[in-house]
Scaffold this active site. Structure first.
Site, PDB file in Angstrom:
ATOM      1  N   ASP A 284       0.821  -1.210   0.000  1.00  0.00           N
ATOM      2  CA  ASP A 284       0.000   0.000   0.000  1.00  0.00           C
ATOM      3  C   ASP A 284       0.860   1.268   0.000  1.00  0.00           C
ATOM      4  O   ASP A 284       1.885   1.334   0.674  1.00  0.00           O
ATOM      5  CB  ASP A 284      -0.838  -0.059   1.288  1.00  0.00           C
ATOM      6  CG  ASP A 284      -1.804   1.073   1.409  1.00  0.00           C
ATOM      7  OD1 ASP A 284      -2.689   1.181   0.551  1.00  0.00           O
ATOM      8  OD2 ASP A 284      -1.667   1.870   2.364  1.00  0.00           O
ATOM      9  N   GLU A 326       0.783  -0.313  -5.126  1.00  0.00           N
ATOM     10  CA  GLU A 326      -0.328   0.643  -5.142  1.00  0.00           C
ATOM     11  C   GLU A 326       0.319   2.025  -5.098  1.00  0.00           C
ATOM     12  O   GLU A 326       0.688   2.529  -4.044  1.00  0.00           O
ATOM     13  CB  GLU A 326      -1.252   0.412  -3.946  1.00  0.00           C
ATOM     14  CG  GLU A 326      -2.574   1.146  -4.080  1.00  0.00           C
ATOM     15  CD  GLU A 326      -2.688   2.409  -3.230  1.00  0.00           C
ATOM     16  OE1 GLU A 326      -3.648   3.161  -3.442  1.00  0.00           O
ATOM     17  OE2 GLU A 326      -1.832   2.657  -2.355  1.00  0.00           O
TER      18      GLU A 326
END
Ligand code: GLC
Length: 653
Positions: A284, A326
């Site tokens: 992330d 991401e």
């Protein structure tokens, strides 16, 4: 590569390993460590070489890799070896993914396991289960504020449930993707708690300052991620009486990767989840991993070095496990998260194609494909052994991350064009049926992003409310068109749960105080299973979307030209409403698919003979793989109905 300094260090480290590691038969581990050691050493040295404890930290790093290798189940080690032998397995057209929240999908992980059949019915064989780790009871940014990286949130299930889910999925040849939130922790994480209580060791895990002197220097160039709800990038902690860097929400403390202990902890956690059965780990917010005064603190060179190091280390312990980056950043920056190498992904094998996603929405709003064509042409080819995650919607807002130069080339003014898009999707214009909401509006810069479910943004909510049959048809066509684009572009399509049955915006988040100020919750639904049942009734909205997607997925899986080998050529036509490209099957000459999509509300025509050198498609010989029918043609004019697409082939006729 063999190199003396690193090799002698490797020998020293092997001598210093704990006896219980040394005693083991770690054949595959050692061959991989030998192969990657020079790279690992160079990267680690580049990042941390100036420290007195450099060697001790390297020993610790190797110990973590070795221990996790020892902990790795034989079944997973076997898969590692199979994947080493078929190293481009993930480029195949056979993978189709879906992202979902386990609780929103069906209560919890056990409920999710009960519904795997539903996913298989649709054709999904890769699942991204959104964050499941322990997080605070109050606001937790949808699970992205983790308070314990090794424990599953008890509202969702147990570690055992996750292992069971992984095992179920392996038996069904499905891939499991789990998140590791590498950039920050919750302020309730044990490290943050100890930092609060004054531990120097744990204060060094974060960016913590006594006063505003350094924070102000950072703030001068750092943009704000959540300007409305969490302005600025630092939060004052009353208990500690210090400032802590919090780029996202005030309760998400940014980890300090200039401390090697942080890197080693996070690597250990990634490998821990690989060992629980994750085939793919979603990393992330990777663009934010390195902070430097005087910069935006995004996309820094060291952030890439950290990812390369994570990849090199993870290849030693669990080489079959892939990383997803991401990184929702500018188009030219995103592609760098594959790693800048000629062939192999040195950082993450997979990256979110946020650029393509935003461009598709731009084409929906403008009803033309000028920017879509222009921007895709401006992008360099991706690496051979890396692939995109192509998506239409996900749990986040839609950011309008286009390149300003491309916008200008299309004759628009960047700021005004972005404003138009936000206004269009938030229903400001009478002719827009979209029902989104602005997200993250920044009064200082005028920027905003967009929240809303796919169906509501595509006009279905409006159409159903007004009972307008034509509008219903059009929005279903638009939903299918967008999916047709992610399924055929090259890369793994990632559907978003609920979209397969046309789930509308959910406004109930407003009544939950932990969610009310974050309208991304409007598109994080709880699945209504009675609505899902409607997919079995002919003619319902649910059936039309579900069956359309199901057919698309089945066709994609059996169309080798859709595998991702940089085998796409964009075609410039003089019709600005059409998006046209050819996909070639790299192993079979002349096996190709011509993708033609019409983003306009009126029929559009394409002149087949205008396809130039690539226009080997013969008049009268075309068939649409998706519908199984011949497209409408008049002489060499192909007619594409409004909001429809064709996957055309002239082989096998
Ligand atoms: C990622 C997540 C997003 C979250 C952010 C901070 O961008 O997708 O939902 O808010 O990271 O963790």
């Amino acid at each position: 590569m063999y190199e003396q300094v690193s090799h002698s260090l490797l020998n020293q480290i092997l001598d210093e390993l704990k006896p219980d590691i040394r005693k083991r038969d770690l054949r595959h581990f050692y061959t991989r460590l030998g192969a990657n050691f020079y790279a690992i050493y160079s990267l680690f040295h580049n990042l941390y070489g100036k420290r007195d404890d450099f060697v001790a930290q390297m020993v610790r790093l190797v110990e973590v890799m070795a221990t996790q290798y020892i902990n790795r189940a034989n079944e997973l080690k076997k898969i590692d070896i199979e994947r080493e032998q078929h190293h481009d397995w993930f480029l195949s057209q056979e993978w189709v993914g879906m992202a979902l929240y386990a609780d929103g999908f069906n209560g919890n992980i056990e409920g999710l396991r009960d519904r795997i059949g539903y996913l298989q019915e649709l054709g999904i064989n890769m699942l991204h289960v959104m964050p499941i780790l322990e997080c605070p009871r109050g606001a937790s940014d949808g699970g992205y504020a983790v308070s314990d990286f090794r424990n599953v949130d008890d509202r969702i299930g147990t570690l055992d449930d996750v292992r069971q889910l992984g095992a179920d999925m392996r038996r069904r040849n499905m891939l499991l993707t789990l998140d590791v939130v590498v950039n920050h922790t919750s302020d309730e994480h044990a490290w943050a708690q100890q930092a609060r209580q004054g531990s120097r060791k744990y204060q060094d895990y974060y960016y913590i300052f006594d006063d505003r002197y350094v924070p102000d220097m950072f703030e001068a160039t750092m943009p704000e991620t959540f300007p409305e709800t969490s302005p600025g990038n630092f939060t004052y902690d009353d208990e500690m009486q210090k400032w802590v860097m919090t780029v996202f929400n005030s309760y998400q403390w940014d980890l300090n990767y200039s401390n090697p202990a942080v890197f080693i902890e996070m690597l250990d956690i990634i490998l821990f989840w690989a060992n629980q059965g994750a085939d793919i780990v979603r990393l992330d917010a990777v663009a934010f991993l390195w902070k430097k005064i005087g910069t935006t603190c995004q996309n820094e060179r060291e952030a890439h070095l950290i990812l390369q190091l994570m990849k090199d280390c993870s290849q030693v312990t669990a080489p079959g496990v892939l990383f997803i980056a991401e990184a929702i950043v500018a188009p030219v920056e995103i592609i760098k998260y594959f790693g800048e190498d000629a062939v192999i992904a040195k950082e993450c094998e997979i990256a979110y194609n946020a650029t393509y996603m935003a461009l598709l929405w731009e084409a929906v709003a403008t009803k033309n494909t000028k920017l879509l064509n222009q921007s895709i042409q401006s992008l360099p080819d991706k690496l051979d052994r890396a692939t995109w995650l192509n998506y239409v919607r996900c749990h986040d807002d839609i950011g309008l991350g286009f390149d300003d130069a491309d916008i200008v080339r299309c004759g628009y003014e960047p700021q005004a064009h972005r404003r138009f898009l936000v206004d269009y999707f938030t229903g400001v214009y009478d002719d827009s049926h979209a029902r989104g909401q602005p997200f993250g509006r920044n009064e200082k810069t005028g920027d905003a992003r967009i929240s809303g479910s796919l169906a509501s943004l595509a006009g279905l909510e409006y159409a159903l409310e007004s009972g307008d049959e034509t509008a219903i048809d059009e929005s279903i066509d638009a939903i299918l068109l967008l999916h047709g684009m992610i399924m055929s572009f090259g890369g793994i399509p990632l559907l978003y749960y609920g979209d397969e049955i046309g789930t509308l915006n959910d406004s109930t988040f407003q009544f939950d105080e932990t969610k009310a100020n974050d309208n991304r919750w409007m598109h994080r639904p709880g699945i209504d299973w009675s609505k899902a049942e409607q997919r079995r009734r002919h003619g319902t909205v649910e059936q039309r979307i579900f069956d359309g997607l199901k057919r698309m997925i089945a066709v994609r899986k059996s169309t080798p030209a859709f595998a991702d080998y940089n085998n796409r050529a964009l075609i410039d036509t003089d019709n600005t409403h059409l998006f046209v490209f050819i996909r070639n099957n790299p192993s079979v000459p002349n096996d190709r698919v011509l993708v033609v999509a019409n983003f306009d509300g009126s029929p559009q025509s394409l002149t087949i003979s205008d396809l130039g050198n690539r226009g080997y498609f013969e008049y009268g010989q075309l068939r649409d793989l998706y519908s199984g029918e011949a497209p409408r043609q008049y002489k060499d004019q192909l007619v594409v109905p409004p909001y429809r697409f064709y996957w055309l082939t002239d082989s096998g006729l």
